[in-house]
Write a protein that holds these residues in place. Structure first.
Motif, PDB file in Angstrom:
ATOM      1  N   TRP A 184      15.741 -36.365   5.455  1.00 17.51           N
ATOM      2  CA  TRP A 184      14.797 -36.596   6.553  1.00 17.51           C
ATOM      3  C   TRP A 184      15.015 -35.646   7.728  1.00 17.51           C
ATOM      4  CZ3 TRP A 184      16.697 -40.054   3.203  1.00 17.51           C
ATOM      5  CH2 TRP A 184      15.762 -40.819   2.493  1.00 17.51           C
ATOM      6  N   ASP A 185      16.058 -34.839   7.677  1.00 17.32           N
ATOM      7  CA  ASP A 185      16.317 -33.850   8.719  1.00 17.32           C
ATOM      8  C   ASP A 185      15.258 -32.746   8.630  1.00 17.32           C
ATOM      9  OD1 ASP A 185      17.231 -31.806  10.355  1.00 17.32           O
ATOM     10  OD2 ASP A 185      19.318 -31.993   9.730  1.00 17.32           O
ATOM     11  N   PRO A 186      14.446 -32.542   9.679  1.00 19.08           N
ATOM     12  CA  PRO A 186      13.385 -31.530   9.627  1.00 19.08           C
ATOM     13  C   PRO A 186      13.891 -30.134   9.282  1.00 19.08           C
ATOM     14  CG  PRO A 186      13.091 -32.935  11.541  1.00 19.08           C
ATOM     15  CD  PRO A 186      14.430 -33.285  10.960  1.00 19.08           C
ATOM     16  N   ALA A 187      15.148 -29.861   9.578  1.00 23.38           N
ATOM     17  CA  ALA A 187      15.715 -28.542   9.290  1.00 23.38           C
ATOM     18  C   ALA A 187      16.104 -28.376   7.820  1.00 23.38           C
ATOM     19  CB  ALA A 187      16.933 -28.285  10.174  1.00 23.38           C
ATOM     20  N   LYS A 188      16.032 -29.462   7.055  1.00 23.29           N
ATOM     21  CA  LYS A 188      16.480 -29.416   5.658  1.00 23.29           C
ATOM     22  C   LYS A 188      15.375 -29.787   4.667  1.00 23.29           C
ATOM     23  CE  LYS A 188      21.277 -30.490   6.865  1.00 23.29           C
ATOM     24  NZ  LYS A 188      22.427 -31.423   6.656  1.00 23.29           N
ATOM     25  N   MET A 189      14.138 -29.644   5.084  1.00 20.16           N
ATOM     26  CA  MET A 189      13.030 -30.046   4.227  1.00 20.16           C
ATOM     27  C   MET A 189      12.957 -29.250   2.922  1.00 20.16           C
ATOM     28  SD  MET A 189      11.459 -32.668   5.404  1.00 20.16           S
ATOM     29  CE  MET A 189      13.093 -33.251   5.847  1.00 20.16           C
ATOM     30  N   ASP A 190      13.528 -28.048   2.924  1.00 21.89           N
ATOM     31  CA  ASP A 190      13.506 -27.234   1.710  1.00 21.89           C
ATOM     32  C   ASP A 190      14.344 -27.835   0.595  1.00 21.89           C
ATOM     33  OD1 ASP A 190      15.763 -26.627   3.391  1.00 21.89           O
ATOM     34  OD2 ASP A 190      16.215 -24.936   2.077  1.00 21.89           O
ATOM     35  N   LEU A 191      15.219 -28.790   0.937  1.00 20.97           N
ATOM     36  CA  LEU A 191      16.060 -29.419  -0.085  1.00 20.97           C
ATOM     37  C   LEU A 191      15.244 -30.271  -1.055  1.00 20.97           C
ATOM     38  CD1 LEU A 191      19.244 -30.502   1.928  1.00 20.97           C
ATOM     39  CD2 LEU A 191      18.864 -28.427   0.586  1.00 20.97           C
ATOM     40  N   HIS A 192      14.100 -30.787  -0.602  1.00 25.56           N
ATOM     41  CA  HIS A 192      13.239 -31.537  -1.522  1.00 25.56           C
ATOM     42  C   HIS A 192      12.823 -30.647  -2.686  1.00 25.56           C
ATOM     43  CE1 HIS A 192      12.765 -35.189   0.849  1.00 25.56           C
ATOM     44  NE2 HIS A 192      12.550 -34.459   1.915  1.00 25.56           N
ATOM     45  N   ASP A 193      12.418 -29.448  -2.356  1.00 32.74           N
ATOM     46  CA  ASP A 193      11.934 -28.510  -3.365  1.00 32.74           C
ATOM     47  C   ASP A 193      13.072 -27.971  -4.229  1.00 32.74           C
ATOM     48  OD1 ASP A 193       9.936 -27.047  -4.683  1.00 32.74           O
ATOM     49  OD2 ASP A 193      10.236 -25.304  -3.403  1.00 32.74           O
ATOM     50  N   SER A 194      14.145 -27.537  -3.590  1.00 32.47           N
ATOM     51  CA  SER A 194      15.236 -26.911  -4.354  1.00 32.47           C
ATOM     52  C   SER A 194      15.961 -27.911  -5.245  1.00 32.47           C
ATOM     53  CB  SER A 194      16.235 -26.234  -3.407  1.00 32.47           C
ATOM     54  OG  SER A 194      16.844 -27.171  -2.538  1.00 32.47           O
ATOM     55  N   SER A 195      16.087 -29.161  -4.789  1.00 31.89           N
ATOM     56  CA  SER A 195      16.766 -30.174  -5.610  1.00 31.89           C
ATOM     57  C   SER A 195      15.937 -30.526  -6.838  1.00 31.89           C
ATOM     58  CB  SER A 195      17.049 -31.432  -4.789  1.00 31.89           C
ATOM     59  OG  SER A 195      15.854 -32.037  -4.344  1.00 31.89           O
ATOM     60  N   LEU A 196      14.620 -30.657  -6.638  1.00 32.40           N
ATOM     61  CA  LEU A 196      13.747 -30.989  -7.763  1.00 32.40           C
ATOM     62  C   LEU A 196      13.670 -29.826  -8.749  1.00 32.40           C
ATOM     63  CD1 LEU A 196      12.176 -33.401  -8.706  1.00 32.40           C
ATOM     64  CD2 LEU A 196      10.202 -32.603  -7.423  1.00 32.40           C
ATOM     65  N   LEU A 197      13.669 -28.603  -8.224  1.00 37.09           N
ATOM     66  CA  LEU A 197      13.685 -27.424  -9.083  1.00 37.09           C
ATOM     67  C   LEU A 197      14.948 -27.394  -9.937  1.00 37.09           C
ATOM     68  CD1 LEU A 197      12.679 -24.600  -9.988  1.00 37.09           C
ATOM     69  CD2 LEU A 197      13.828 -23.659  -7.968  1.00 37.09           C
ATOM     70  N   HIS A 198      16.080 -27.718  -9.324  1.00 39.25           N
ATOM     71  CA  HIS A 198      17.346 -27.725 -10.072  1.00 39.25           C
ATOM     72  C   HIS A 198      17.315 -28.754 -11.202  1.00 39.25           C
ATOM     73  CE1 HIS A 198      21.605 -27.515 -10.959  1.00 39.25           C
ATOM     74  NE2 HIS A 198      21.694 -28.818 -10.775  1.00 39.25           N
ATOM     75  N   LEU A 199      16.825 -29.938 -10.911  1.00 40.96           N
ATOM     76  CA  LEU A 199      16.766 -30.977 -11.940  1.00 40.96           C
ATOM     77  C   LEU A 199      15.789 -30.605 -13.046  1.00 40.96           C
ATOM     78  CD1 LEU A 199      16.871 -34.211  -9.749  1.00 40.96           C
ATOM     79  CD2 LEU A 199      18.733 -33.170 -11.055  1.00 40.96           C
ATOM     80  N   ALA A 200      14.649 -30.014 -12.660  1.00 44.28           N
ATOM     81  CA  ALA A 200      13.676 -29.576 -13.664  1.00 44.28           C
ATOM     82  C   ALA A 200      14.279 -28.522 -14.580  1.00 44.28           C
ATOM     83  CB  ALA A 200      12.426 -29.037 -12.975  1.00 44.28           C
ATOM     84  N   ASP A 201      15.056 -27.618 -14.015  1.00 43.20           N
ATOM     85  CA  ASP A 201      15.716 -26.587 -14.827  1.00 43.20           C
ATOM     86  C   ASP A 201      16.725 -27.224 -15.789  1.00 43.20           C
ATOM     87  OD1 ASP A 201      14.281 -24.561 -13.656  1.00 43.20           O
ATOM     88  OD2 ASP A 201      15.877 -23.957 -12.270  1.00 43.20           O
ATOM     89  N   CYS A 202      17.436 -28.240 -15.315  1.00 47.14           N
ATOM     90  CA  CYS A 202      18.418 -28.925 -16.171  1.00 47.14           C
ATOM     91  C   CYS A 202      17.749 -29.625 -17.350  1.00 47.14           C
ATOM     92  CB  CYS A 202      19.202 -29.954 -15.356  1.00 47.14           C
ATOM     93  SG  CYS A 202      20.405 -29.272 -14.192  1.00 47.14           S
ATOM     94  N   LEU A 203      16.535 -30.142 -17.132  1.00 48.83           N
ATOM     95  CA  LEU A 203      15.850 -30.934 -18.160  1.00 48.83           C
ATOM     96  C   LEU A 203      14.807 -30.138 -18.931  1.00 48.83           C
ATOM     97  CD1 LEU A 203      15.373 -34.263 -16.173  1.00 48.83           C
ATOM     98  CD2 LEU A 203      17.183 -33.663 -17.775  1.00 48.83           C
ATOM     99  N   SER A 204      14.670 -28.870 -18.624  1.00 47.35           N
ATOM    100  CA  SER A 204      13.658 -28.026 -19.263  1.00 47.35           C
ATOM    101  C   SER A 204      13.801 -28.027 -20.778  1.00 47.35           C
ATOM    102  CB  SER A 204      13.794 -26.586 -18.748  1.00 47.35           C
ATOM    103  OG  SER A 204      12.885 -25.731 -19.411  1.00 47.35           O
ATOM    104  N   GLY A 205      12.689 -28.275 -21.468  1.00 47.59           N
ATOM    105  CA  GLY A 205      12.675 -28.220 -22.926  1.00 47.59           C
ATOM    106  C   GLY A 205      13.314 -29.394 -23.626  1.00 47.59           C
ATOM    107  N   THR A 206      13.654 -30.453 -22.884  1.00 44.10           N
ATOM    108  CA  THR A 206      14.290 -31.624 -23.496  1.00 44.10           C
ATOM    109  C   THR A 206      13.306 -32.795 -23.537  1.00 44.10           C
ATOM    110  OG1 THR A 206      15.123 -32.685 -21.468  1.00 44.10           O
ATOM    111  CG2 THR A 206      16.428 -30.863 -22.388  1.00 44.10           C
ATOM    112  N   ASN A 207      13.725 -33.871 -24.181  1.00 40.29           N
ATOM    113  CA  ASN A 207      12.920 -35.098 -24.227  1.00 40.29           C
ATOM    114  C   ASN A 207      13.322 -36.085 -23.136  1.00 40.29           C
ATOM    115  OD1 ASN A 207      11.306 -34.387 -26.488  1.00 40.29           O
ATOM    116  ND2 ASN A 207      12.999 -34.903 -27.860  1.00 40.29           N
ATOM    117  N   VAL A 208      14.232 -35.677 -22.268  1.00 38.43           N
ATOM    118  CA  VAL A 208      14.655 -36.543 -21.166  1.00 38.43           C
ATOM    119  C   VAL A 208      13.560 -36.528 -20.103  1.00 38.43           C
ATOM    120  CG1 VAL A 208      16.424 -37.009 -19.445  1.00 38.43           C
ATOM    121  CG2 VAL A 208      17.061 -35.943 -21.627  1.00 38.43           C
ATOM    122  N   LYS A 209      13.099 -37.712 -19.719  1.00 37.06           N
ATOM    123  CA  LYS A 209      11.994 -37.787 -18.758  1.00 37.06           C
ATOM    124  C   LYS A 209      12.536 -37.982 -17.346  1.00 37.06           C
ATOM    125  CE  LYS A 209       8.133 -39.533 -20.114  1.00 37.06           C
ATOM    126  NZ  LYS A 209       7.056 -40.466 -20.550  1.00 37.06           N
TER     127      LYS A 209
END
Length: 210
Positions: A68-93
């Motif tokens: 919720w820190d306005p200076a850290k809003m980019d963490l929403h995007d980078s964290s989700l990108l990291h998780l998507a990369d971890c789960l890429s090509g798998t059956n884990v939802k």
């Protein structure tokens, strides 16, 4: 199901974890500090240190991370990108605890709640940060994901009513003209959506019926 909940000690994460445990799923709390949930399995690790190997054993990975820190809003995007990369090509939802700002207020899906005149200014940075993350997630055809938005009024200390509806990605009001959901009802609806096993690569939302 085998379910992992990232940021399980957070307000939404804890309720989702405990609800899934109550329903007899095998739940692993992924936390940075001591586990404060009812999960009997624990992985103590920072989100950004998680690997594809760490998450490969699960059926469902819940992302309850938030900032919720306005200076850290980019963490929403980078964290989700990291998780998507971890789960890429798998059956884990990947099930994401999302925001309401990205819900559409028109049937043409041209205008989102965060862009309306009455949207609270103090909530705009978070809505923009989470909206950007969702936009990038929508581009990921290599990942199975479900983005779960609450109603416009997300009530932390609200009662558990078990009177709620899971709907699509459009802003919805109940018969009283309200768009609201308690954290407890959201957690119940969230696990309902997991158990339904019918959503994929979509944004859904949960609102209280009355």
């Amino acid at each position: 199901m085998k379910i992992a909940v990232i940021a399980a000690n957070g307000r939404a994460g804890k309720l989702i974890t405990d609800e899934a445990v109550k329903r007899k799923h095998e739940v692993t709390a992924i936390v940075r500090h001591d586990n404060q949930t009812k999960a009997s399995h624990v992985l103590q690790k920072d989100l950004y240190d998680l690997s594809a190997k760490d998450l490969a054993e699960f059926d469902i990975v819940v992302d309850a991370f938030g900032v919720w820190d306005p200076a850290k809003m980019d963490l929403h995007d980078s964290s989700l990108l990291h998780l998507a990369d971890c789960l890429s090509g798998t059956n884990v939802k990947l099930f994401v605890v999302g925001g309401a700002g990205s819900l559409y207020v028109d049937s043409d899906h041209k205008k989102q709640l965060k862009d309306t005149a009455d949207f609270p200014k103090e909530a705009k940075p978070v809505a923009e940060g989470m909206g950007k993350a969702l936009d990038h997630l929508k581009e990921r055809g290599d990942v199975q994901w479900v983005y779960v938005s609450p109603a416009a009024s997300f009530i932390a200390d609200g009662a558990k009513t078990d009177s709620y509806t899971i709907t699509d990605n459009e802003y919805t009001e109940n018969q009283a003209g309200e768009s609201k959901i308690s954290y407890q009802d959201y957690a119940s609806g969230f696990v309902d959506a997991i158990e339904a096993d019918k959503y994929n690569q979509v944004q859904i939302s949960i609102y209280q019926d009355d």
